[in-house]
Design a protein around this motif. Structure first.
Motif, PDB file in Angstrom:
ATOM      1  N   MET B   1       0.946  -1.133   0.438  1.00  0.00           N
ATOM      2  CA  MET B   1       0.023  -0.360  -0.105  1.00  0.00           C
ATOM      3  C   MET B   1       0.941   1.712  -0.297  1.00  0.00           C
ATOM      4  N   GLU B  80     -11.478  -5.504  -0.102  1.00  0.00           N
ATOM      5  CA  GLU B  80     -10.882  -4.794  -1.823  1.00  0.00           C
ATOM      6  C   GLU B  80      -9.956  -4.110  -1.966  1.00  0.00           C
ATOM      7  N   ALA B  81      -9.363  -3.067  -0.406  1.00  0.00           N
ATOM      8  CA  ALA B  81      -8.372  -2.112  -0.509  1.00  0.00           C
ATOM      9  C   ALA B  81      -7.487  -2.463  -0.773  1.00  0.00           C
ATOM     10  N   SER B  82      -6.456  -3.556  -1.754  1.00  0.00           N
ATOM     11  CA  SER B  82      -5.773  -4.619  -0.695  1.00  0.00           C
ATOM     12  C   SER B  82      -4.436  -3.384  -1.673  1.00  0.00           C
ATOM     13  N   GLY B  83      -4.639  -2.087  -2.984  1.00  0.00           N
ATOM     14  CA  GLY B  83      -3.682  -2.097  -3.073  1.00  0.00           C
ATOM     15  C   GLY B  83      -3.457  -1.794  -4.912  1.00  0.00           C
ATOM     16  N   PHE B  84      -2.296  -1.154  -5.507  1.00  0.00           N
ATOM     17  CA  PHE B  84      -3.370  -0.951  -6.927  1.00  0.00           C
ATOM     18  C   PHE B  84      -2.175  -1.608  -7.555  1.00  0.00           C
TER      19      PHE B  84
END
Lengths: 500, 163
Positions: B1, B80-84
């Motif tokens: 992240m 869901e907010a696992s990194g882009f």
């Protein structure tokens, strides 16, 4: 107030309205049950459809969707230990052990009745408090509103996610996007590139459907592609004596129901505090106050009652700041603001004065929706399970084409469809990188209000902004804003640094 | 992240600079009243805030290496907010490409044909392999939506337009 409410019932009790409320509840429960959907997705997709309904029927329909969606999420939580909505996560703790014990129907009955109790309680709170709150809000002028909106931005940004900075960034981006279009005072163009479709600003439906519904759907499509798991097979059709929920069993939890309803209503009244928080607070409080806390998490009916009453009690109460101040408390309320605007009603202190009849008709619809909810929910208790067996590989693509039609219906424009597809991409990137979509949407909705309030203050007080500090209400909210900035910004950062 | 945050902050700083230096001054008008705020005030305020906050986020993300990564426990998105990362970038590019194809093709071939093709390919992409379901849902659903919008709302979804 009673005569206004009776007048509201007179307007609301028509076959046409009752039909739409019933439809809303059925659709809401189905969306709540469907894997990966939920009341927010349902609201975002269905708001454009209400364009052609009367305002009372439209809001009644959406209230039904919200109520149905919130309680429907508990069904997969109980049957599969896979909550349909985040707020039902705590329900799974006691619901799933009951399913394993062959008492899933009993758990679902408890969940439904508790949900309706919470809903009813919070609707009563809304009806009792909306008028006095609106009367107080009528005394607020532009400087007070500027401070309140500033405070709301901070509160929502601080509480919606883990990071205050990311929340504020998302809210600022929402405000920026809301400034595209014609200037509200001078009517000069702002960043429209001469595109006529942008003169009215970015379409709220395209934005809401894109960022909330479609981005969630495409995120799930890609996850499904990566993980490849898409099978649920549930059969809840067992009917034994063990699945009977007696009135004595239900009412033995009356203290928990009341406590959770109070918690849910209090959470709903404050902007930024989510439904999930209410559910976990309700569950935690019930466990702490219980004489048998060790039973929680092992299939205890009180655990289900606590969670469901708390999360459903948010639904009515979050309309208090929406109706009295025009400030949406959470995403569902933000979408309701969009729905009100579609029907020519601007939420805020003047709403009770200008559209009092409509407001009380909506209250009446909300009360009737509870009755319909309990009937529909009880009749369909075995039927909803069927929807859980529909594979995600069918549901998700169908929702994409529904979204396209949903945006096209009220606007008749492919430009808005394109805008929605672009917002879906933005929403996907925000989801993955942990930027709050709640803040983006609420920033987008409150941006124009903030600008108007600030510009009115400047014009009224000849650009002398010291009025913001000389008005006690305005000053109080500015101090609160600074406090929250400190509490969730530098103080939180220093605390986490000291821990590590 | 942390890498995601650094890249996001860098993108936001660039975006805000482009808006502050070029987009907002070029595409907003001057004020009509001396007492009123400029129409560009609010966009500038929003973008100025983004610039400052993104700068702060960039600095804090750099500092994170020293104090250790904090686990992300996001209430709104959960896991869901696992990194882009690169995978997410490829997925986003796929979505942008699919969106462009939908936009262009729907103008010429209409809703029913494009929605059918899109639905079938999406279901196939998601792992649905039963031909009967692909055909029934893929053809039936767009036709049903088209009929509902026409009969219930008198709205004609985009029609085939080959000339």
């Amino acid at each position: 107030m009673l005569s206004d409410l009776l007048g509201g019932f007179e307007n609301a009790i028509t076959l046409y309205n009752l039909m739409f409320i019933t439809m809303g509840i059925v659709i809401g429960i189905i969306f709540g049950v469907l894997p990966g959907m939920g009341s927010i997705t349902a609201l975002a997709i269905l708001i454009p459809v209400t364009f052609y309904m009367s305002p009372v029927a439209a809001i009644g329909f959406l209230v039904g969707v919200n109520k149905g969606g919130t309680s429907g999420g508990a069904i997969p939580a109980i049957l599969l230990n896979a909550p349909g909505t985040p707020e039902s996560a705590a329900t799974a703790r006691d619901g799933y052990p009951l399913t394993k014990a062959g008492k899933s129907i009993k758990a679902m009955k408890m969940s439904l009745y508790s949900s309706v109790f919470g809903d009813l309680f919070s609707d009563c709170v809304l009806i009792l408090l909306a008028a006095p709150f609106a009367a107080i809000a009528l005394r607020f002028g532009p400087p007070e509103f500027t401070s309140i909106i500033l405070f709301s931005f901070t509160l929502i940004a601080a509480l919606a996610g883990k990071s205050l900075i990311k929340g504020l960034l998302a809210a600022a981006l929402g405000v920026f996007l809301s400034t595209i279009g014609l200037d509200p005072v001078d009517s000069t163009q702002r960043m429209t590139f001469g595109e006529v479709e942008l003169f009215d600003g970015m379409n709220i439906n395209a934005m809401a459907i894109g960022t909330l519904a479609l981005s969630s759907v495409i995120s799930q499509i890609f996850d499904l592609r990566r993980n490849g798991k898409d099978a649920t097979n549930v059969d809840a059709c067992q009917d034994t004596v063990a699945n009977t929920l007696s009135p004595a069993e239900y009412w033995s939890t009356w203290k928990t129901l009341l406590r959770s309803s109070c918690i849910g209503s209090a959470v709903g009244m404050l902007p930024g505090l989510g439904v999930s928080l209410a559910a976990f607070l309700g569950y935690g409080a019930a466990k702490r106050m219980s004489k048998t806390p060790e039973k929680f998490g092992t299939g205890h009916l009180e655990g289900i009652a606590a969670t469901e009453a708390a999360n459903s009690a948010v639904v009515g109460a979050n309309l208090i700041p929406t109706i009295t101040l025009g400030i949406p408390g959470n995403l569902a309320a933000a979408l309701m603001v969009g729905a009100f605007m579609i029907h020519g009603v601007v939420p805020g202190p003047m709403m009770m004065v200008d559209h009092g009849e409509l407001v009380y008709s909506i209250f009446a619809c909300m009360l009737m929706a509870n009755l319909i909810h309990i009937i529909i929910g009880r009749i369909g208790i075995r039927f909803w399970v069927v929807f859980m067996n529909v594979p995600k590989s069918i549901i998700l693509p169908v929702v994409v084409v529904l979204c396209i039609a949903g945006v096209y219906i009220p606007t008749n424009s492919m430009f808005q469809v394109g805008l929605m597809l672009a917002f879906a991409g933005l929403g996907y990137a925000m989801r993955k990188s942990g930027f709050s979509i709640v803040c983006l949407v609420i920033g987008f909705l409150l941006g124009p209000m903030f600008e108007m309030a600030l510009r009115q203050t400047m014009l009224m007080y000849k650009s002398d902004l010291t009025i913001m500090f000389s008005s006690p209400i305005s000053l109080a909210f500015l101090v609160l804003t600074l406090f929250f900035c400190w509490r969730f910004g530098p103080a939180a950062w220093l605390k986490s640094r000291n821990k590590t | 992240m942390r890498i995601t945050d650094l890249i996001a902050a860098a993108i936001l700083i660039t975006l805000s600079l482009v808006c502050l230096v070029w987009l907002i001054p070029s595409f907003t008008a001057p004020p009509e009243s001396a007492l009123d705020l400029r129409p560009s005030f609010m966009p500038n305020l929003a973008m100025g805030s983004i610039f400052l906050l993104a700068g702060l986020m960039f600095y804090l993300s750099l500092k994170k290496q020293e104090i250790g990564e904090q686990p992300l426990d996001d209430e709104e998105f959960g896991g869901e907010a696992s990194g882009f990362g690169v995978t997410e970038l490829v997925y986003l590019a796929t979505w942008v490409f699919a969106s462009m194809v939908i936009m262009v093709s729907m103008k010429f071939f209409g809703y029913q044909i494009i929605a059918s093709l899109f639905l079938i390919s999406m279901m196939f992409y998601c792992g649905q392999r039963r031909l009967l379901i692909l055909a029934l849902v893929g053809v039936g659903m767009p036709v049903l939506i088209w009929q509902i919008t026409w009969h219930a709302f008198s709205i004609q979804l985009p029609m085939i337009k080959l000339y």
